[in-house]
Design an enzyme around this catalytic site. Structure first.
Site, PDB file in Angstrom:
ATOM      1  N   LYS A  90      15.479  -0.072   5.018  1.00  0.00           N
ATOM      2  CA  LYS A  90      15.105   0.546   3.731  1.00  0.00           C
ATOM      3  C   LYS A  90      15.384   2.061   3.750  1.00  0.00           C
ATOM      4  O   LYS A  90      15.980   2.604   2.830  1.00  0.00           O
ATOM      5  CB  LYS A  90      13.619   0.259   3.475  1.00  0.00           C
ATOM      6  CG  LYS A  90      12.962   1.109   2.435  1.00  0.00           C
ATOM      7  CD  LYS A  90      12.848   0.438   1.103  1.00  0.00           C
ATOM      8  CE  LYS A  90      12.288   1.408   0.070  1.00  0.00           C
ATOM      9  NZ  LYS A  90      12.360   0.955  -1.267  1.00  0.00           N
TER      10      LYS A  90
ATOM     11  N   LYS B 272       9.846  10.625  -0.855  1.00  0.00           N
ATOM     12  CA  LYS B 272       9.040   9.921   0.163  1.00  0.00           C
ATOM     13  C   LYS B 272       9.967   9.232   1.179  1.00  0.00           C
ATOM     14  O   LYS B 272       9.783   9.364   2.390  1.00  0.00           O
ATOM     15  CB  LYS B 272       8.146   8.878  -0.518  1.00  0.00           C
ATOM     16  CG  LYS B 272       7.413   8.000   0.473  1.00  0.00           C
ATOM     17  CD  LYS B 272       6.646   6.847  -0.162  1.00  0.00           C
ATOM     18  CE  LYS B 272       6.133   5.925   0.945  1.00  0.00           C
ATOM     19  NZ  LYS B 272       5.379   4.779   0.487  1.00  0.00           N
TER      20      LYS B 272
ATOM     21  N   LEU C 136       0.832  -1.210   0.000  1.00  0.00           N
ATOM     22  CA  LEU C 136       0.000   0.000   0.000  1.00  0.00           C
ATOM     23  C   LEU C 136       0.865   1.258   0.000  1.00  0.00           C
ATOM     24  O   LEU C 136       2.059   1.201   0.299  1.00  0.00           O
ATOM     25  CB  LEU C 136      -0.904  -0.041   1.239  1.00  0.00           C
ATOM     26  CG  LEU C 136      -1.940  -1.183   1.199  1.00  0.00           C
ATOM     27  CD1 LEU C 136      -2.467  -1.511   2.589  1.00  0.00           C
ATOM     28  CD2 LEU C 136      -3.089  -0.826   0.258  1.00  0.00           C
ATOM     29  N   PRO C 137       0.256   2.422  -0.303  1.00  0.00           N
ATOM     30  CA  PRO C 137       1.069   3.635  -0.457  1.00  0.00           C
ATOM     31  C   PRO C 137       1.800   4.101   0.804  1.00  0.00           C
ATOM     32  O   PRO C 137       2.979   4.455   0.723  1.00  0.00           O
ATOM     33  CB  PRO C 137       0.052   4.689  -0.913  1.00  0.00           C
ATOM     34  CG  PRO C 137      -1.073   3.918  -1.518  1.00  0.00           C
ATOM     35  CD  PRO C 137      -1.139   2.630  -0.760  1.00  0.00           C
TER      36      PRO C 137
END
Ligand code: NAD
Length: 296
Positions: free
Chosen positions: A171, A246, A65-66
């Site tokens: 990440k 992001k 999901l975003p």
């Protein structure tokens, strides 16, 4: 064969789910987009009517999901996964989200007797389609062992980073290095141009000297030295600048929350924000060189 529930069949989740179908699993897919659902069905997946039905039927649930707010809503919201899944269900969240949300959802899942890992990826859409993603996995040893068989189908490199949240931590730490190093390499090429130093000469020298790094030797931001890098195709992504921004924002959120000093990470986030606002959002993140040169 397992029944896998897959929520979020977008650019990444769509092909990841299909790789699970191809491996012989029954994959119940759900997405808000009718187009994504139709594509899933066309490739042999099954449509679920909603999150509750999917969660009740699945042995394993994968989400792609975003952002953190979507993940928290889908897992913890009323009628969500945790309200409906069978105890013992294995949950794999591969979305890139903030560390605090990843830890909160994992704790809520464990409190209900579920096993969960955060397993964000690198490798982009090509890696998702080819089943060659790298997964950075956070969660208990038991949850990791359970998830590995499924991650092996969707990826090539599967790394257990530690407890819940450490997959997301890996990440964003990695991508903070990448964002900062891409800016450093780009600044060096812009300076070299002004000083009359040929870009190929700078590449040849620095790629075997102490300035060597992945942004230079595998993803050179100027056309020429590495024919396969996005710079040679007018900065078509690749890895879009909006995605880099992001991840840099998530790194800043995590740094603020944990009290870590990351001044260059903050500067990189500010520069990518300016680049995106100046129209670079959909370009490859290495296009920041044009912004630094003043030509974007
Ligand atoms: P995307 O926007 O293409 O896909 C997200 C999907 O989630 C969409 O199809 C959307 O309809 C669906 N969705 C949103 N809210 C939903 C809800 N409540 N219920 C059901 N479906 C819902 O995004 P993407 O590129 O596939 O990225 C997914 C995640 O992977 C993101 O967290 C992103 O940061 C990460 N990621 C992307 C890439 C990449 O190259 N695209 C690389 C690495 C990681």
């Amino acid at each position: 064969m397992s029944t896998i529930g897959f929520i979020g069949l977008g650019n990444m989740g769509g092909p990841m789910a299909i790789n699970l179908v191809k491996a012989g699993h029954r994959v119940l897919g759900f997405d808000l987009s009718d187009k994504a659902m139709a594509a899933h069905e066309a490739e042999g997946g099954e449509k679920a009517a909603g999150v509750a039905e999917l969660a009740a039927a699945a042995d394993v649930i994968v989400t792609m999901l975003p952002a953190g707010k979507h993940v928290r809503q889908i897992y913890e919201g009323e009628g969500g996964i945790l309200d409906n899944a069978k105890p013992g269900t294995l949950m794999i969240d591969s979305s890139t989200i903030d560390v605090d949300s990843a830890r909160a959802v994992s704790a809520a899942a464990q409190a209900k007797g579920m096993k969960m890992v955060d397993a964000p990826v690198s490798g982009g859409v090509a890696g998702a389609a080819g089943g060659t993603l790298t997964f950075m996995v956070g969660g208990s040893e038991e949850a990791f062992e359970g998830a590995k068989a499924y991650l092996d189908i969707m990826g090539k490199t599967i790394v257990h980073a530690g407890d819940a949240g450490t997959g997301q931590a890996a990440k964003i730490c990695n991508n903070m290095i990448l964002g900062i190093s891409m800016i450093a390499v780009s600044e060096a090429f812009v300076l070299a141009e002004k000083l009359g130093l040929d870009k190929q000469k700078l590449f040849d020298i620095s790629s075997t000297a102490s300035g060597q790094c992945w942004s230079l030797t595998s993803y050179c931001p100027v056309p020429g030295p590495l024919p396969a890098s996005p710079a040679n195709r007018d900065y078509q992504p690749g890895f879009a600048a909006a995605m880099m921004l992001k991840d840099l924002k998530l790194a800043q959120e995590a740094a603020n929350s944990a009290g870590a000093a990351t001044p260059l990470g903050a500067e990189a986030a500010a520069l990518y924000s300016l680049f995106c606002n100046a129209g670079g959002e959909t370009q490859d993140f290495s296009g920041i060189v044009k912004f630094l040169r003043g030509t974007s």
